[in-house]
Scaffold this active site. Structure first.
Site, PDB file in Angstrom:
ATOM      1  N   CYS A 101       0.817  -1.228   0.000  1.00  0.00           N
ATOM      2  CA  CYS A 101       0.000   0.000   0.000  1.00  0.00           C
ATOM      3  C   CYS A 101       0.844   1.270   0.000  1.00  0.00           C
ATOM      4  O   CYS A 101       0.318   2.365  -0.189  1.00  0.00           O
ATOM      5  CB  CYS A 101      -0.961  -0.003   1.184  1.00  0.00           C
ATOM      6  SG  CYS A 101      -2.016  -1.448   1.199  1.00  0.00           S
ATOM      7  N   HIS A 104      -3.044   7.107   2.314  1.00  0.00           N
ATOM      8  CA  HIS A 104      -3.535   5.826   1.796  1.00  0.00           C
ATOM      9  C   HIS A 104      -4.941   5.592   2.356  1.00  0.00           C
ATOM     10  O   HIS A 104      -5.184   5.785   3.544  1.00  0.00           O
ATOM     11  CB  HIS A 104      -2.582   4.712   2.232  1.00  0.00           C
ATOM     12  CG  HIS A 104      -3.124   3.349   2.000  1.00  0.00           C
ATOM     13  ND1 HIS A 104      -3.695   2.966   0.796  1.00  0.00           N
ATOM     14  CD2 HIS A 104      -3.201   2.264   2.824  1.00  0.00           C
ATOM     15  CE1 HIS A 104      -4.087   1.710   0.895  1.00  0.00           C
ATOM     16  NE2 HIS A 104      -3.811   1.264   2.108  1.00  0.00           N
ATOM     17  N   ASN A 122     -10.191  -0.145   0.175  1.00  0.00           N
ATOM     18  CA  ASN A 122      -8.729  -0.066   0.163  1.00  0.00           C
ATOM     19  C   ASN A 122      -8.227  -0.666  -1.145  1.00  0.00           C
ATOM     20  O   ASN A 122      -8.313  -1.881  -1.349  1.00  0.00           O
ATOM     21  CB  ASN A 122      -8.189  -0.834   1.375  1.00  0.00           C
ATOM     22  CG  ASN A 122      -6.672  -0.814   1.470  1.00  0.00           C
ATOM     23  OD1 ASN A 122      -5.987  -0.453   0.511  1.00  0.00           O
ATOM     24  ND2 ASN A 122      -6.164  -1.224   2.619  1.00  0.00           N
TER      25      ASN A 122
HETATM   26  O1  UT7 Z   1      -3.740  -1.322   3.555  1.00  0.00           O
HETATM   27  C1  UT7 Z   1      -2.886  -1.621   4.594  1.00  0.00           C
HETATM   28  C2  UT7 Z   1      -3.307  -0.978   5.806  1.00  0.00           C
HETATM   29  N1  UT7 Z   1      -4.389  -1.736   6.422  1.00  0.00           N
HETATM   30  C3  UT7 Z   1      -5.061  -1.141   7.369  1.00  0.00           C
HETATM   31  O2  UT7 Z   1      -4.825   0.024   7.609  1.00  0.00           O
HETATM   32  C4  UT7 Z   1      -6.049  -1.929   8.184  1.00  0.00           C
HETATM   33  C5  UT7 Z   1      -5.892  -1.528   9.627  1.00  0.00           C
HETATM   34  N2  UT7 Z   1      -6.860  -2.140  10.515  1.00  0.00           N
HETATM   35  C6  UT7 Z   1      -8.154  -1.812  10.505  1.00  0.00           C
HETATM   36  O3  UT7 Z   1      -8.584  -1.019   9.696  1.00  0.00           O
HETATM   37  C7  UT7 Z   1      -9.036  -2.392  11.576  1.00  0.00           C
HETATM   38  O4  UT7 Z   1      -8.263  -3.035  12.552  1.00  0.00           O
HETATM   39  C8  UT7 Z   1     -10.100  -3.383  11.012  1.00  0.00           C
HETATM   40  C9  UT7 Z   1     -11.129  -2.606  10.202  1.00  0.00           C
HETATM   41  C10 UT7 Z   1      -9.430  -4.423  10.156  1.00  0.00           C
HETATM   42  C11 UT7 Z   1     -10.835  -4.050  12.160  1.00  0.00           C
HETATM   43  O5  UT7 Z   1     -11.434  -3.085  13.011  1.00  0.00           O
HETATM   44  P1  UT7 Z   1     -11.355  -3.218  14.598  1.00  0.00           P
HETATM   45  O6  UT7 Z   1     -12.084  -2.094  15.147  1.00  0.00           O
HETATM   46  O7  UT7 Z   1      -9.887  -3.356  14.931  1.00  0.00           O
HETATM   47  O8  UT7 Z   1     -12.156  -4.541  14.863  1.00  0.00           O
HETATM   48  P2  UT7 Z   1     -11.661  -5.883  15.560  1.00  0.00           P
HETATM   49  O9  UT7 Z   1     -10.697  -6.602  14.717  1.00  0.00           O
HETATM   50  O10 UT7 Z   1     -11.263  -5.549  16.976  1.00  0.00           O
HETATM   51  O11 UT7 Z   1     -12.991  -6.724  15.620  1.00  0.00           O
HETATM   52  C12 UT7 Z   1     -14.084  -6.315  16.455  1.00  0.00           C
HETATM   53  C13 UT7 Z   1     -15.199  -7.320  16.321  1.00  0.00           C
HETATM   54  C14 UT7 Z   1     -14.757  -8.759  16.491  1.00  0.00           C
HETATM   55  O12 UT7 Z   1     -15.790  -9.459  17.180  1.00  0.00           O
HETATM   56  P3  UT7 Z   1     -15.651  -9.743  18.764  1.00  0.00           P
HETATM   57  O13 UT7 Z   1     -14.399 -10.549  18.916  1.00  0.00           O
HETATM   58  O14 UT7 Z   1     -15.565  -8.392  19.406  1.00  0.00           O
HETATM   59  O15 UT7 Z   1     -16.906 -10.476  19.068  1.00  0.00           O
HETATM   60  C15 UT7 Z   1     -14.704  -9.278  15.084  1.00  0.00           C
HETATM   61  O16 UT7 Z   1     -14.927 -10.666  14.995  1.00  0.00           O
HETATM   62  O17 UT7 Z   1     -15.773  -7.211  15.013  1.00  0.00           O
HETATM   63  C16 UT7 Z   1     -15.839  -8.531  14.428  1.00  0.00           C
HETATM   64  N3  UT7 Z   1     -15.698  -8.405  13.001  1.00  0.00           N
HETATM   65  C17 UT7 Z   1     -16.727  -8.229  12.155  1.00  0.00           C
HETATM   66  N4  UT7 Z   1     -18.042  -8.154  12.366  1.00  0.00           N
HETATM   67  C18 UT7 Z   1     -18.828  -7.957  11.276  1.00  0.00           C
HETATM   68  C19 UT7 Z   1     -14.542  -8.389  12.280  1.00  0.00           C
HETATM   69  N5  UT7 Z   1     -14.813  -8.223  10.975  1.00  0.00           N
HETATM   70  C20 UT7 Z   1     -16.161  -8.112  10.873  1.00  0.00           C
HETATM   71  C21 UT7 Z   1     -17.036  -7.903   9.785  1.00  0.00           C
HETATM   72  N6  UT7 Z   1     -18.358  -7.845  10.038  1.00  0.00           N
HETATM   73  N7  UT7 Z   1     -16.595  -7.765   8.509  1.00  0.00           N
END
Ligand code: UT7
Length: 333
Positions: free
Chosen positions: A127, A260, A290
């Protein structure tokens, strides 16, 4: 007299198939994968993304973006003497997508055949690819190794997504953006700052490789989203500040911040740290998702074409991604 480089035209291309979050959620539901528009919008700011048709490759998207950038610059393929494509989803293992794209441009008409022979290569910095590619092109123009470059970010990330992993497959999209970068007496590109730290390879990668005619390991994207999030917020501020210092400018000199486009929360947090008002933050992640190396040139072109970004504006471009890689380019349009 010192040589500088300057962007003289921008272009972009999105494949026609657009999926809203609701469309994607409905498709995923058929595979037993549960997600929702609410979750995706709240956690990422993404509302839609585009996916390329199965027979469309990064060179096809990049070709369309390159033609648009050439037209905007008032240039023809034969005027170009350097092609750099930033991509992590190349058409083939080799040759480079840049070589394939060069040949597509050469076939446009008789005169366009003149683009054959110029150096063409890919840059692989995930990225951060576009800020890497732009920095390399700028350096080659400054030294006189090139006069007029096509710098392209093009990705078909839909090919490497695991559609059973809701934590990644809702985040990415396909697309391409391009600029024509030309030698100039006045800058142009003011400063850049690139970094990588390979100790973070495992937090965002496609670990598979090809060996003995087989794919060894997974050919699909895997990410520790929270680890990437934390690293991204810190390094994006550092890279922007280092770039401003090199150019002798202040954060208040930034007219537009184009980070990005991965997650609106990372982008807004970076803007706040840099004291850039949110009105000066360019956001296209809502419509594109993205698109990795394509996200910055796509956001740039959309904002130039809408009239938001104007000639003479000072832009801070910032990339961050797998590697871990990060960097920034400060430029005057
Ligand atoms: O391009 C390279 C750069 N990449 C990035 O910049 C990505 C950086 N990271 C992020 O943008 C975020 O960490 C994510 C968007 C990937 C995830 O967001 P988050 O706020 O960190 O969520 P999380 O991983 O802590 O997940 C929270 C909850 C989890 O459930 P529990 O364990 O709290 O019950 C996940 O299982 O959200 C759940 N979850 C979803 N629920 C519905 C994860 N993905 C999904 C989904 N739909 N697609």
């Amino acid at each position: 007299m010192r040589r500088f480089s300057r962007i003289t035209g921008t272009g972009s291309y999105l494949p026609p198939r657009r999926l809203s979050n609701a469309d994607l959620a409905a498709e995923l539901a058929t595979k037993g994968v549960e997600t929702s528009d609410d979750w995706i919008v709240e956690r990422t700011g993404i509302r839609a993304r585009h996916f390329a048709a199965p027979d469309v490759c990064a060179s096809d998207l990049g070709f369309e973006a390159a033609k648009a950038a050439l037209q905007a610059a008032g240039r023809a393929p034969q005027d170009i003497d350097l092609i750099i494509v930033a991509t992590s989803t190349p058409d083939m293992v080799f040759p480079s997508t840049a070589c394939i794209l060069q040949h597509k441009l050469a076939q446009l008409n008789d005169a366009a055949k003149g683009i054959a022979g110029c150096p063409a290569f890919d840059v692989q910095a995930v990225c951060s690819g576009f800020v890497y590619a732009l920095t390399v092109a700028d350096a080659m123009i400054q030294t006189g190794a090139a006069n007029r470059a096509l710098v392209i970010g093009s990705e078909v990330f839909s090919r490497i997504l695991d559609f059973t992993d809701r934590t990644t497959c809702v985040l990415f999209g396909d697309g391409a953006g391009a600029v024509v970068l030309e030698a100039s007496d006045t800058p142009g590109i003011l400063a850049s700052d690139l970094h990588a730290d390979g100790k973070h390879v495992g937090i965002l990668c496609v670990p598979g490789n090809v060996s003995g005619g087989r794919v060894i390991g997974s050919p699909l994207l895997t990410m520790d989203g929270q680890a990437v999030f934390k690293l991204a917020v810190g390094v994006l501020e550092d890279a922007a500040r280092a770039t401003l210092a090199k150019a002798g400018l202040k954060d208040t000199d930034i007219d537009w911040l184009i980070p990005h486009q991965a997650n609106i929360r990372i982008m807004q947090s970076t803007a706040k740290k840099l004291k850039v008002p949110l009105e000066k933050l360019i956001v296209t992640v809502d419509q594109h998702g993205n698109t990795s190396a394509a996200s910055i040139p796509l956001a740039l072109d959309v904002s130039v074409k809408s009239g938001k970004i104007k000639p003479g504006d000072t832009l801070m471009l910032e990339g961050v991604g797998g590697g871990f890689t990060w960097g920034a380019v400060l430029l005057k349009l």
